[in-house]
Design an enzyme around this catalytic site. Sequence first.
Site, PDB file in Angstrom:
ATOM      1  N   THR A   1     104.161 121.717  41.257  1.00 16.41           N
ATOM      2  CA  THR A   1     103.136 122.440  40.488  1.00 16.41           C
ATOM      3  C   THR A   1     101.826 122.538  41.258  1.00 16.41           C
ATOM      4  OG1 THR A   1     102.645 120.337  39.369  1.00 16.41           O
ATOM      5  CG2 THR A   1     104.075 121.908  38.210  1.00 16.41           C
ATOM      6  N   ALA A   2     101.844 122.192  42.557  1.00 14.58           N
ATOM      7  CA  ALA A   2     100.641 122.265  43.389  1.00 14.58           C
ATOM      8  C   ALA A   2     100.779 123.447  44.362  1.00 14.58           C
ATOM      9  CB  ALA A   2     100.433 120.933  44.098  1.00 14.58           C
ATOM     10  N   TYR A   3     100.692 123.191  45.664  1.00 12.94           N
ATOM     11  CA  TYR A   3     100.743 124.268  46.666  1.00 12.94           C
ATOM     12  C   TYR A   3     102.054 125.048  46.562  1.00 12.94           C
ATOM     13  CZ  TYR A   3      99.516 126.338  51.238  1.00 12.94           C
ATOM     14  OH  TYR A   3      99.165 127.192  52.257  1.00 12.94           O
TER      15      TYR A   3
ATOM     16  N   ASP B   1      93.619 115.687  40.141  1.00 14.19           N
ATOM     17  CA  ASP B   1      94.748 115.333  40.995  1.00 14.19           C
ATOM     18  C   ASP B   1      94.302 114.900  42.386  1.00 14.19           C
ATOM     19  OD1 ASP B   1      96.516 115.791  38.984  1.00 14.19           O
ATOM     20  OD2 ASP B   1      97.271 117.705  39.746  1.00 14.19           O
ATOM     21  N   GLY B   2      93.204 115.475  42.892  1.00 19.92           N
ATOM     22  CA  GLY B   2      92.714 115.070  44.208  1.00 19.92           C
ATOM     23  C   GLY B   2      92.324 113.606  44.243  1.00 19.92           C
TER      24      GLY B   2
END
Length: 306
Positions: free
Chosen positions: A193-195, A77-78
């Site tokens: 769904t991340a941070y 994802d990054g």
Amino acid sequence: MTPSDRRILLVVHARRDDTVQAAQRIISAVLAAGAVPVVSAEDRPELAERLSLEGVATLGTDVGIDDVELAIVLGGDGTILRAAEMVRGSTAPILGINMGHVGFLAEIERDDMDDAVRRVIARDYTVEERLALAVKIQDADDRVIYETWALNEATVEKASRERMLEVVMAVDGRPLSSFGCDGVVIATPTGSTAYNFSAGGPVVWPTVEAIAVVPLSAHALFARPLVVGPDASVAVEVLERTSGSGILWCDGRRSHELPPGARVVVRRSSRPVRLARLHPAAFSERLVRKFRLPVTGWRGASGGAS
């Protein structure tokens, strides 16, 4: 448009052997189809040390971003967030190929890579538009001192680990609550769904147009995660009484210091992020696969459910 007029951007995590090998296969396939593979000026020197770039154009030098048809991204994802930064302002969609990470933004796994390239060349894909955030910082005199955007989230955080941030939060210009905290996460459905997820916020389906707001370690009775409408304006102001300074992070890639009195205003961006999709898989299936959720015992669809 002839094949030679087609330009496919390749964004690569160049420090992984398997990713570089995959990049060589994709470059060969794009060249074999008569199209032009493109890499960024940032990636080119590192890639040139490890693979052949004959026939590969450079973004910004040989090819403008408006001339790119699609971006193929190899990584997690990054790397996809980095690609979204590269194509920002253009109409090029992003196709993510997951290379061994959780990869929520990636469309396919590495095993399907060759078929994916074939379908890209055939233009056999759909484009999904994801809500993005427009972010600005105003100083104590309401002057705009910084503007940026985010696909996943904008986060107001304390700059010093030992100091708490004192903030007041507002929605649509109306103050909601003030509290001490470690920060506030303002996330899109894509970033849920991340941070946002790690902070205890809700998982929001990509088809839901909304913005999630999650205080981090807040010292207040009313500091629950909020879900506001897609056209709402969310503001977080660093109060003058804050002993330290804050910092704004967007997608973990762009940052700006927040002195006391600064206000961060977040709203929906007029420019969505475009993702190329090959498979119409349900988001619930993606959740189960990525988080390895237990679903044993489900009897299957019934009564006309699809």
